[in-house]
Design a protein around this motif. Sequence first.
Motif, short mmCIF file in Angstrom:
data_model
loop_
_atom_site.label_atom_id
_atom_site.label_comp_id
_atom_site.label_asym_id
_atom_site.label_seq_id
_atom_site.Cartn_x
_atom_site.Cartn_y
_atom_site.Cartn_z
N UNK B 67 -7.05 -0.93 2.42
CA UNK B 67 -8.09 -0.49 1.48
C UNK B 67 -8.25 1.03 1.50
N UNK B 68 -8.12 1.63 2.69
CA UNK B 68 -8.23 3.09 2.80
C UNK B 68 -7.12 3.76 2.00
N UNK B 69 -5.94 3.14 2.01
CA UNK B 69 -4.82 3.67 1.22
C UNK B 69 -5.12 3.54 -0.28
N UNK B 70 -5.51 2.34 -0.68
CA UNK B 70 -5.76 2.10 -2.12
C UNK B 70 -6.85 3.01 -2.66
N UNK B 71 -7.75 3.38 -1.77
CA UNK B 71 -8.87 4.24 -2.14
C UNK B 71 -8.41 5.62 -2.63
N UNK B 72 -7.18 6.01 -2.26
CA UNK B 72 -6.71 7.35 -2.62
C UNK B 72 -5.65 7.34 -3.71
N UNK B 73 -5.50 6.20 -4.39
CA UNK B 73 -4.48 6.14 -5.45
C UNK B 73 -4.96 5.20 -6.55
N UNK B 74 -4.58 5.54 -7.78
CA UNK B 74 -4.85 4.64 -8.91
C UNK B 74 -3.76 3.59 -8.91
N UNK B 75 -4.10 2.35 -8.59
CA UNK B 75 -3.06 1.35 -8.42
C UNK B 75 -3.31 0.17 -9.36
N UNK B 76 -2.29 -0.17 -10.13
CA UNK B 76 -2.39 -1.25 -11.11
C UNK B 76 -2.25 -2.62 -10.46
N UNK B 77 -1.79 -2.62 -9.20
CA UNK B 77 -1.48 -3.90 -8.54
C UNK B 77 -2.43 -4.16 -7.38
N UNK B 78 -2.23 -5.33 -6.80
CA UNK B 78 -2.87 -5.65 -5.54
C UNK B 78 -1.80 -6.08 -4.55
N UNK B 79 -2.21 -6.41 -3.33
CA UNK B 79 -1.24 -6.78 -2.30
C UNK B 79 -1.73 -7.95 -1.47
N UNK B 80 -0.80 -8.84 -1.16
CA UNK B 80 -1.09 -9.96 -0.27
C UNK B 80 -0.35 -9.75 1.04
N UNK B 81 -1.06 -9.98 2.13
CA UNK B 81 -0.50 -9.69 3.45
C UNK B 81 -0.45 -10.95 4.29
N UNK B 82 0.73 -11.23 4.84
CA UNK B 82 0.86 -12.35 5.78
C UNK B 82 1.32 -11.76 7.11
N UNK B 83 0.65 -12.12 8.19
CA UNK B 83 0.96 -11.51 9.49
C UNK B 83 1.38 -12.59 10.49
N UNK B 84 2.53 -12.37 11.12
CA UNK B 84 2.91 -13.20 12.26
C UNK B 84 2.69 -12.38 13.52
N UNK B 85 1.57 -12.69 14.23
CA UNK B 85 1.19 -11.91 15.41
C UNK B 85 2.02 -12.36 16.60
N UNK B 86 2.76 -11.43 17.15
CA UNK B 86 3.46 -11.70 18.40
C UNK B 86 2.86 -10.87 19.54
N UNK B 87 2.15 -9.82 19.17
CA UNK B 87 1.46 -8.99 20.18
C UNK B 87 0.07 -9.58 20.39
N UNK B 88 -0.27 -9.86 21.64
CA UNK B 88 -1.59 -10.43 21.90
C UNK B 88 -2.68 -9.37 21.76
N UNK B 89 -3.75 -9.68 21.01
CA UNK B 89 -4.88 -8.74 20.96
C UNK B 89 -5.44 -8.53 22.37
#
Lengths: 307, 307
Positions: B67-89
Amino acid sequence: MNEIKIFTPATIANVSCGFDVLGLALDTVGDEMIIKKVTQKGIRITKIIGQKLPLETHNNVAGVAALALLDEIDCEFGFEIEITKKIKPGSGIGSSAASSAGAVWAINKLLEQPFSNLDLVRFAMEGERLASGVAHADNVAPALFGGFTLVRSYKPLDIIRIHTPKELYATIIHPQIEVKTSDARNILKTTVTLKDAIKQWGNVGGLISGLYTEDYDLIGRSLEDHIVEPIRSILIPAFNLVKQQSLTAGALGCGISGSGPSIFALSKGKETALKVAEAMKLVYNKVGIDYDIHISKVNKEGIKILK
Amino acid sequence: MNEIKIFTPATIANVSCGFDVLGLALDTVGDEMIIKKVTQKGIRITKIIGQKLPLETHNNVAGVAALALLDEIDCEFGFEIEITKKIKPGSGIGSSAASSAGAVWAINKLLEQPFSNLDLVRFAMEGERLASGVAHADNVAPALFGGFTLVRSYKPLDIIRIHTPKELYATIIHPQIEVKTSDARNILKTTVTLKDAIKQWGNVGGLISGLYTEDYDLIGRSLEDHIVEPIRSILIPAFNLVKQQSLTAGALGCGISGSGPSIFALSKGKETALKVAEAMKLVYNKVGIDYDIHISKVNKEGIKILK
């Protein structure tokens, strides 16, 4: 070889963020020394030209450093030392270090180099101990190794020679006032905030990185000192103005040389270093304080044989 | 290109003397992410595999960074993110940083790179702010730049990519205990002695120099932390023993990864890194604490495209 004439350079210690660890050697400012191998054992200071300094071996920084060297070797000879002082004592550009380092470097040469540069730093530090009460290495190291040096550690002593970019020049102005080393030391606080300390080691990292990659802009951004300069600079008249005018004239950075009162600036190229000198002079001309001024390439070799 | 699959690396921050400024990226430990460009504007986290983490964009570090990135650009699209976490929080090897940095890096690629790496660090730091309350850069910087990175300054943000020697390997052991970031932070003192601070920046200088000159011995001598490690290590069971055994097994140095509980060691060559792993495992086997262990070359590229 029974006699050697050398140039032994002035040095800048406490290079901004590198307080107590980073130093550099100068090229056009330094003392001359003649060291003779003689049959009479021991060390004698035969002559000091240009300054009134003690001739007694035990009271002379070159004498004490040379004795520290002789203490670690069986030597059939003795040595006579003549010093032509061109660096003013108390100027903050390593006057005592030049004499101490020069003496041990020359004697090591005349003995066909039994000692490493690191050994020589150790001996020369004894001269520094006599001069200031503290056996610091940040002036003698660049005099002996040349270029930029880092005193990574004292126990054990670990000196790192840092790559020195080709076009790096120093401008040094020495206002003719006295700053007592004891005052410069006592004014410092014994603790610092973790926040400021982190800023400082971030800048040390940036400066070392900039030196290796010859990134002059990064060198400039990293030449900051958040810890010592804000305190010590109050002992040097018009410091902030000299700094500001140096930066306006194009210097990469500007700070206190050693414990002052000399102020140094680093620049890319001789032309800029000369402009910075003019800017510095203008400040002290207005303020009405006499000064010496030096412009020098950073000296990559350190001590040199003159004949 | 409307879809991208990436590897986004785990990272070690607070590399010994480089507390708060020095980090490095790993090669064999990291998350996978799939980012799709879609017509519906905004950011959606569609799936998280391997860990229970918030799917709401504003509560997810990848979402917030994007969102911080999108905040600085006029963007016609959106983005979907899928994450496979292998690093433990909570492991101390940059779990949140991997997600934040991965999201903005991938979106920047799909947008044909309107932003610089430095911009991406700035956006990813917003994910770090959500994760820990502090917008720190020392994990997201190595993930985005690769290799060793130095956060020279925050104001202005200045990230320096440091040369990474070829044969540098990391061994990381993650004891399965919880160290709360707030505890790790609150336990630190806000002031340090000037003496310790000088030692620390001497070591930072030595470490950076050793990285540029590929002097593994100097890297080892400089991997010391006189300030944070002595305090934080009490939160990690058997830390001193793990460190001692790692050094005996041939590691160049050993310290706390991030704010712990993971412990990292750096070694020259994979063979030594494997021996260090065995030594580390032996300690926790005896103590009876479960662990994960990772061996990885230092990753010079950072985030990589998988397909």
